[in-house]
Design an enzyme around this catalytic site. Structure first.
Site, PDB file in Angstrom:
ATOM      1  N   HIS A  32       0.592  -0.976  -0.019  1.00 27.70           N
ATOM      2  CA  HIS A  32       0.176   0.168  -0.123  1.00 27.70           C
ATOM      3  C   HIS A  32       0.644   1.782   0.297  1.00 27.70           C
ATOM      4  O   HIS A  32       2.371   1.486   0.940  1.00 27.70           O
ATOM      5  CB  HIS A  32      -0.807   0.008   1.238  1.00 27.70           C
ATOM      6  CG  HIS A  32      -1.420   0.908   1.407  1.00 27.70           C
ATOM      7  ND1 HIS A  32      -1.659   2.343   1.528  1.00 27.70           N
ATOM      8  CD2 HIS A  32      -3.108   1.139   1.257  1.00 27.70           C
ATOM      9  CE1 HIS A  32      -2.290   2.902   1.708  1.00 27.70           C
ATOM     10  NE2 HIS A  32      -3.810   2.231   1.710  1.00 27.70           N
ATOM     11  N   ASP A  78       2.783  -4.117   8.166  1.00 30.07           N
ATOM     12  CA  ASP A  78       1.652  -3.346   7.985  1.00 30.07           C
ATOM     13  C   ASP A  78       0.699  -4.300   8.273  1.00 30.07           C
ATOM     14  O   ASP A  78       0.342  -5.191   7.140  1.00 30.07           O
ATOM     15  CB  ASP A  78       1.534  -2.733   6.822  1.00 30.07           C
ATOM     16  CG  ASP A  78       0.707  -2.332   6.030  1.00 30.07           C
ATOM     17  OD1 ASP A  78      -0.259  -1.992   6.857  1.00 30.07           O
ATOM     18  OD2 ASP A  78       0.193  -1.635   5.261  1.00 30.07           O
ATOM     19  N   GLN A 124      -4.501  -4.990   6.854  1.00 31.46           N
ATOM     20  CA  GLN A 124      -5.443  -6.093   6.474  1.00 31.46           C
ATOM     21  C   GLN A 124      -5.847  -7.588   7.031  1.00 31.46           C
ATOM     22  O   GLN A 124      -6.564  -7.426   7.041  1.00 31.46           O
ATOM     23  CB  GLN A 124      -5.221  -6.113   4.924  1.00 31.46           C
ATOM     24  CG  GLN A 124      -5.790  -4.722   3.623  1.00 31.46           C
ATOM     25  CD  GLN A 124      -6.997  -4.414   3.827  1.00 31.46           C
ATOM     26  OE1 GLN A 124      -7.541  -4.892   4.070  1.00 31.46           O
ATOM     27  NE2 GLN A 124      -6.962  -3.007   3.257  1.00 31.46           N
ATOM     28  N   LYS A 144     -10.736  -0.752  10.577  1.00 34.74           N
ATOM     29  CA  LYS A 144     -10.493  -1.698   9.615  1.00 34.74           C
ATOM     30  C   LYS A 144     -11.050  -3.364  10.665  1.00 34.74           C
ATOM     31  O   LYS A 144     -10.208  -4.462   9.541  1.00 34.74           O
ATOM     32  CB  LYS A 144      -8.933  -2.483   8.941  1.00 34.74           C
ATOM     33  CG  LYS A 144      -8.806  -0.911   7.933  1.00 34.74           C
ATOM     34  CD  LYS A 144      -8.026  -1.514   6.485  1.00 34.74           C
ATOM     35  CE  LYS A 144      -7.224  -0.448   6.460  1.00 34.74           C
ATOM     36  NZ  LYS A 144      -7.671   0.475   4.593  1.00 34.74           N
ATOM     37  N   CYS A 161      -5.290   2.654  -4.010  1.00 31.94           N
ATOM     38  CA  CYS A 161      -3.676   2.700  -3.229  1.00 31.94           C
ATOM     39  C   CYS A 161      -2.275   2.041  -3.497  1.00 31.94           C
ATOM     40  O   CYS A 161      -1.498   2.464  -2.451  1.00 31.94           O
ATOM     41  CB  CYS A 161      -3.988   3.120  -1.857  1.00 31.94           C
ATOM     42  SG  CYS A 161      -4.933   4.450  -1.194  1.00 31.94           S
TER      43      CYS A 161
END
Lengths: 142, 398
Positions: B112, B189, B192, B215, B353
């Site tokens: 991302h 990261d 997700q 999220k 993105c």
């Protein structure tokens, strides 16, 4: 204009757009639309002679509204002066924003007179005009 | 599952854009409302009852987060406004002094923007080198491929746990081991993956990790930066002000607080923190393993069904998460999304993105349906039904 006719014009310009494909010839000013859209990625290039658009071309990936609007814009603006173009853009933007505008001036561009019903697509319909505005800006600087 | 807890599902929509943000269960919304209606006060400040309530709830969420990601110490948990801020804080509070010219950071083309741009910016400012780990034929990262591009100068590996377009799960435990062996900082990261699959920062030897609450059923504008204590303690604050200092004098003499307060200047998003705490409780009650299993079932079902529809191209049939990326052949993704919206189906169109993943999957724009615990096979059937009407797309969208 009849809704079906509008749709046919848009679809025809989407599937068989005018002047798709760029040229390497001299004298063109080229801009890309990525700065105003995250999704559509279109290059627009135009050649001016004595303040008249003698050619406008484009290429890239864009949605049906953007692509067809680019095609119809090209048809409308080739042969027009910068001043005439500015008048057309002004009225086109008024139409998109549901303000009073001069219908006569816009010709085939009137097919987008109901685009404001889908707010997310207003940007698509104005994208090519943002490109032309930047080209005019560049031309005036030169 | 648990659809009755989500008021948004009372309307007639099929929400398949969970990769962008998730819906919020009633308990999360209530927690936020309770803060604004029953005990509005600042944290760490007052000696009155409601301030005490806020303080203990706020710090209680820090403990919940610590347990949720299996961190060792509560001081390792810093509240941020989301993954983007977390990753940027790592880059500009730690890496800007830790890394030297020509040091290498390994990322991939499926990251991302928030795990690409901070590094590219550091490359511009400091002359570090950003290298892309080659992906295999399924666009996945393998330890073997990391070894291929790793050099003496490799100081950082920064990867999404689950990518937001392909939806592949990275083998972070193995990568963590490799980082331990080679003394490499491992940044993850988790935007997700959080709330979808369990994360164990200790077991995976993760140096820094960032995620967003929105999220994982929580409020927007709140997230977490995790850092191993010794590393986080070396991170220079990027903001200065109230709550983060021990004292300061007009002479310029000053001292900052220990972790985690030092990295939380100013009044924090208290309502957000409390909402995030509730989201964690809620997720743990259902069980992350159950959620992941459910998402995989939906993905498998969707792939099978979509494969039978003419003109549908799926780009990530193999990946092991609830993300399916597709296009109707020769139709621009945004047109497809507008078409699906006509049927009340919410999907994301565009590049998501992740603007350089196009180099991997050879297509720059796609439609993404991303599933979560409340989605159902019946909803996928609605997507299939809509896509089966694709010959009417231009009648509908124009």
């Amino acid at each position: 204009m009849d809704e079906k006719l509008k749709r046919d014009i848009i679809l025809d310009n989407y599937q068989n757009p005018m002047n798709r494909g760029l040229t390497n010839s001299d004298g063109y000013i080229k801009v890309n639309t990525r700065n105003s859209s995250c999704v559509d990625n279109v290059d627009v290039m135009a050649k001016l002679e004595n303040g008249v658009f003698i050619d406008i071309r484009f290429d890239g990936d864009a949605c049906a509204i953007s692509t067809s609007a680019t095609s119809i814009m090209i048809k409308t603006l080739i042969g027009k002066t910068v001043a005439e173009t500015e008048k057309i853009i002004e009225n086109y933007e008024k139409m998109i924003n549901e303000e009073a505008y001069d219908k006569e001036l816009l010709g085939e561009l009137n097919v987008y007179d109901t685009v404001s019903k889908q707010p997310s697509r207003k940007k698509c319909a104005t994208l090519p005009f943002e490109a032309i505005k930047r080209i005019i800006e560049e031309a005036k600087k030169a | 599952m648990n659809r009755e807890d989500f008021q948004m599902l009372d309307g007639n929509i099929v929400y398949f854009d969970n990769g962008a943000t998730t819906l919020k269960p009633k308990c999360v919304v209530d927690e936020v409302i309770d803060y604004y209606t029953k005990y509005t006060a600042n944290a760490h400040r007052g000696d009155y009852d409601i301030s005490q309530i806020v303080d203990s709830k706020y710090e209680g969420v820090r403990d919940k987060v610590k347990d949720f990601i299996h961190a060792k110490r509560r001081e390792e948990i810093v509240f941020t406004k989301g993954t983007t801020e977390s990753l940027n804080t790592v880059a500009f509070g730690f890496m800007n002094t830790y890394l030297e010219k020509e040091d290498e950071v390994l990322i991939t083309k499926s990251e991302h923007a928030s795990n690409v741009l901070p590094w590219l910016e550091l490359a511009k400012r400091k002359g570090i080198v950003v290298k892309f780990i080659p992906l295999n034929e399924h666009h996945e990262v393998t330890v073997e491929n990391i070894r291929k591009v790793m050099t003496e100068k490799t100081k950082v590996i920064s990867l999404a746990h689950v990518t937001n377009v392909i939806g592949d799960i990275r083998p972070i435990e193995d990568i963590g081991k490799l980082c331990l062996e080679k003394n490499i900082i491992f940044v993850v990261d988790a935007a997700q993956s959080i709330g979808h699959i369990p994360i164990d920062v200790e077991k995976c030897n993760i140096s820094f990790l960032g995620f967003s609450a929105h999220k994982m059923l929580g409020p927007t504008g709140i997230g977490v930066l995790y850092g191993k204590y010794d590393l986080l303690n070396r991170l220079t604050p990027t903001e200065y002000g109230g709550g983060m200092n021990s004292y300061f004098e007009s002479s310029g003499e000053l001292e900052y607080k220990p972790l985690p307060e030092r990295l939380e200047a100013g009044t924090q998003n208290i309502a957000g923190v409390l909402g995030m705490g509730k989201a964690i409780d809620y997720l743990l009650k259902i069980g992350l393993d159950n959620i992941h299993k459910h998402e995989l079932e939906l993905k498998k079902y969707a792939v099978e069904k979509l494969k039978q529809i003419p003109n549908i191209r799926i780009y990530n049939a193999e990946s092991n998460s609830g993300i399916i990326v597709f296009n109707i052949h020769k139709v621009f993704s945004q047109d497809t999304a507008v078409f699906l919206n006509h049927y009340g189906i919410c999907v994301r169109a565009g590049n998501h993105c992740a603007k350089i993943v196009k180099d991997e999957i050879n297509v720059s724009n796609t439609c993404r349906a991303s599933f979560y615990l409340y989605n159902t096979k019946e909803e996928i059937d609605k997507l299939v039904e809509a896509l089966n009407n694709q010959d009417k797309i231009f009648d509908i969208i124009l």
